[in-house]
Write a protein that holds these residues in place. Sequence first.
Motif, PDB file in Angstrom:
ATOM      1  N   ALA A   1     -39.698 -23.951  30.982  1.00 35.73           N
ATOM      2  CA  ALA A   1     -39.180 -22.631  30.615  1.00 35.73           C
ATOM      3  C   ALA A   1     -38.286 -22.017  31.698  1.00 35.73           C
ATOM      4  CB  ALA A   1     -40.340 -21.689  30.309  1.00 35.73           C
TER       5      ALA A   1
ATOM      6  N   ASN B   1     -54.775 -15.857  33.169  1.00 39.87           N
ATOM      7  CA  ASN B   1     -53.540 -15.627  32.417  1.00 39.87           C
ATOM      8  C   ASN B   1     -53.307 -14.140  32.204  1.00 39.87           C
ATOM      9  OD1 ASN B   1     -52.829 -18.245  32.151  1.00 39.87           O
ATOM     10  ND2 ASN B   1     -53.554 -18.474  30.052  1.00 39.87           N
TER      11      ASN B   1
ATOM     12  N   ILE C   1     -52.066 -12.578  35.343  1.00 36.91           N
ATOM     13  CA  ILE C   1     -50.657 -12.891  35.614  1.00 36.91           C
ATOM     14  C   ILE C   1     -49.750 -11.994  34.773  1.00 36.91           C
ATOM     15  CG2 ILE C   1     -48.878 -14.670  35.360  1.00 36.91           C
ATOM     16  CD1 ILE C   1     -51.095 -16.767  35.934  1.00 36.91           C
TER      17      ILE C   1
ATOM     18  N   ARG D   1     -55.374 -20.635  38.804  1.00 36.80           N
ATOM     19  CA  ARG D   1     -55.150 -21.246  37.491  1.00 36.80           C
ATOM     20  C   ARG D   1     -54.671 -22.694  37.651  1.00 36.80           C
ATOM     21  NH1 ARG D   1     -50.685 -19.948  34.162  1.00 36.80           N
ATOM     22  NH2 ARG D   1     -49.717 -20.749  36.044  1.00 36.80           N
TER      23      ARG D   1
ATOM     24  N   GLY E   1     -49.343 -21.796  29.332  1.00 31.84           N
ATOM     25  CA  GLY E   1     -48.980 -20.369  29.331  1.00 31.84           C
ATOM     26  C   GLY E   1     -48.265 -19.996  28.048  1.00 31.84           C
TER      27      GLY E   1
ATOM     28  N   ILE F   1     -35.859 -15.282  27.579  1.00 32.23           N
ATOM     29  CA  ILE F   1     -35.909 -15.416  29.040  1.00 32.23           C
ATOM     30  C   ILE F   1     -34.433 -15.389  29.465  1.00 32.23           C
ATOM     31  CG2 ILE F   1     -36.597 -16.884  30.985  1.00 32.23           C
ATOM     32  CD1 ILE F   1     -38.666 -18.189  29.138  1.00 32.23           C
TER      33      ILE F   1
ATOM     34  N   LEU G   1     -43.689 -10.595  30.237  1.00 29.37           N
ATOM     35  CA  LEU G   1     -42.878 -11.701  29.716  1.00 29.37           C
ATOM     36  C   LEU G   1     -43.136 -11.867  28.222  1.00 29.37           C
ATOM     37  CD1 LEU G   1     -42.834 -14.560  32.328  1.00 29.37           C
ATOM     38  CD2 LEU G   1     -40.900 -13.371  31.353  1.00 29.37           C
ATOM     39  N   VAL G   2     -44.280 -11.322  27.785  1.00 25.74           N
ATOM     40  CA  VAL G   2     -44.620 -11.298  26.362  1.00 25.74           C
ATOM     41  C   VAL G   2     -44.851  -9.831  25.994  1.00 25.74           C
ATOM     42  CG1 VAL G   2     -46.398 -11.962  24.700  1.00 25.74           C
ATOM     43  CG2 VAL G   2     -45.731 -13.562  26.486  1.00 25.74           C
TER      44      VAL G   2
HETATM   45  C1  STR Z   1     -47.956 -16.520  30.561  1.00 27.65           C
HETATM   46  C2  STR Z   1     -48.975 -16.343  31.651  1.00 27.65           C
HETATM   47  C3  STR Z   1     -49.201 -17.630  32.368  1.00 27.65           C
HETATM   48  O1  STR Z   1     -50.281 -17.827  32.864  1.00 27.65           O
HETATM   49  C4  STR Z   1     -48.153 -18.573  32.447  1.00 27.65           C
HETATM   50  C5  STR Z   1     -46.938 -18.419  31.832  1.00 27.65           C
HETATM   51  C6  STR Z   1     -45.867 -19.419  32.037  1.00 27.65           C
HETATM   52  C7  STR Z   1     -45.094 -19.721  30.787  1.00 27.65           C
HETATM   53  C8  STR Z   1     -44.629 -18.439  30.086  1.00 27.65           C
HETATM   54  C9  STR Z   1     -45.842 -17.554  29.762  1.00 27.65           C
HETATM   55  C10 STR Z   1     -46.644 -17.175  31.028  1.00 27.65           C
HETATM   56  C11 STR Z   1     -45.423 -16.321  28.958  1.00 27.65           C
HETATM   57  C12 STR Z   1     -44.609 -16.678  27.714  1.00 27.65           C
HETATM   58  C13 STR Z   1     -43.403 -17.532  28.048  1.00 27.65           C
HETATM   59  C14 STR Z   1     -43.915 -18.774  28.780  1.00 27.65           C
HETATM   60  C15 STR Z   1     -42.732 -19.702  28.788  1.00 27.65           C
HETATM   61  C16 STR Z   1     -42.074 -19.466  27.425  1.00 27.65           C
HETATM   62  C17 STR Z   1     -42.726 -18.203  26.834  1.00 27.65           C
HETATM   63  C18 STR Z   1     -42.409 -16.735  28.869  1.00 27.65           C
HETATM   64  C19 STR Z   1     -45.903 -16.204  31.917  1.00 27.65           C
HETATM   65  C20 STR Z   1     -41.735 -17.326  26.091  1.00 27.65           C
HETATM   66  O2  STR Z   1     -40.561 -17.480  26.209  1.00 27.65           O
HETATM   67  C21 STR Z   1     -42.254 -16.307  25.193  1.00 27.65           C
END
Ligand code: STR
Length: 509
Positions: A113, A202, A205, A239, A301, A371, A482-483
């Motif tokens: 990502a 999670n 974070i 994690r 994630g 993103i 991020l969400v």
């Molecule tokens: C969620 C919390 C976590 O522990 C790890 C991650 C890494 C990948 C992230 C994720 C996050 C949130 C949602 C994301 C994802 C990659 C693609 C997804 C940003 C921060 C989206 O684009 C919705």
Amino acid sequence: MWVLLVLSLLTLAYLFWHKTKGSGAKHPKSLPCLPLVGSLPFLPRHGHQHVNFFKLQEKYGPIYSFRLGSKTTVIIGNHQLAREVLLKKGKEFSGRSKVVTLDILSDNQKGIAFADHGALWQLHRKLALNTFALFKDGNLKLEKIINKEAAVLCDYLATRHGESIDLAEHLSLAVTNIICFICFNFSFKNDDPALKALHNLNFGILEALSQEIWSDRFPGMKIFPSKAVEKIKSCVRMRNELLREILEKRKESFTSDSITNMLDVLIQAKMNADNNNAGLDQDSKLLSDRHMLATIVDIFGAGVETTASVIKWIVAFLLHHPLLKKRIQDDIDQNIGFNREPALSDRNCLVLLEATIREVLRIRPVSPMLIPHKTVVDSSIGNLIIDKDTDVVVNLWALHHSEEEWHRPDLFMPERFLDPTGTQLISPSLSYLPFGAGPRSCVGEMLARQELFLFTALLLQRFDLEIPDDGKLPSLEGNPSLVLQIDPFKVKIKVRQAWKEAQAEESTS
Ligand code: STR
């Protein structure tokens, strides 16, 4: 006095220079800009960023830019321009900038990502897609795996009949187990403390990421301590340690004859690369243990927080619209009944449920600004120049809330995704990209759509989800990180009378 005068002259000159540069060379229109701080004083400070950027369109149009430090960011706010960026010129816009917090999450731009455009990203994205292809049919069919975990969740909920509870934790456990199966062919027992720890980390974070983190805007500020950054670091460390332990254990059971999960796919790719050119193959370096972990962490994630969040949003909207919930349940009763679990093939007849899911993804997109992308070469949008290394943000919120594209966009109306007879699903507008599009589009879209349908269908077949005893309806405002997350809320779990009767009949017959 002199200093002040010189400073104001310099400021004016800078502003003037920037304006002429903006219009003369045909870059996108820019917000005003001051030395050092750039456009910071002109960016709204309160409220949700995606909404603020949408409002700024009234003044600046569907494409505009601002500067922070040495970085230019372009904001895109309609589907014509968004499609040019994501699809038509997808490759040119497929870079990712370095950002302090995302670097922590991705172990310095590894994984998928947050990795910049290049061999690493391409390889790991391809391997993730290959993994999902393993789960298309047969014993590894996603539908089976999802149904199994959804059933475990429902069995648990049945034990809480009559109680008002927050679904968050148990939902997250269920989707974590699905991802765990995809990554390792392994699933946690529901009471495994590691599962709960993963959920809490999670959550930590995402919570820390929702705070204002100055070093993300001005990387120079990295030198100042920040509580939020420290929290992200410690949650990520714990994690990753948890997942690394599982990864190491599962590694031992690898055999080339049976490639059945993401870890197998990664290990196999590494072995193939090692055998090629006696280790000189470039791919081998991109498949170190740290690289493998980073990709698995990304998939965890992305696969957990997104799906769990959307299911919560769906439940929340159904609590606000009880008649809609009733209509979906009537559909389920007529088309499926109580003697079998919902299947993906039921999507053709449960169109109102499918329309509801689509409407939730429109009105509360998982990732309201996707993103941020970055140009990997000098490029353009329409007739405007976009220099190499410019950040480009597609404001999906603007696309999904455009008055030109949607009738009363702020209203929740699943019917907009149905034809006038209410029996066929339709695509009412091109201004709808819940999973993004192009080279950076979501790799888990198929998994997500299947999970959303099967979980909600199973929940509604078995339970009446009702407003809790204190009468509190969930807030639909949301909390962007991020969400776009929903604030915690409770729902009253009641096993449906019709379900109970059907079960009683079955056991006596
Ligand atoms: C969620 C919390 C976590 O522990 C790890 C991650 C890494 C990948 C992230 C994720 C996050 C949130 C949602 C994301 C994802 C990659 C693609 C997804 C940003 C921060 C989206 O684009 C919705």
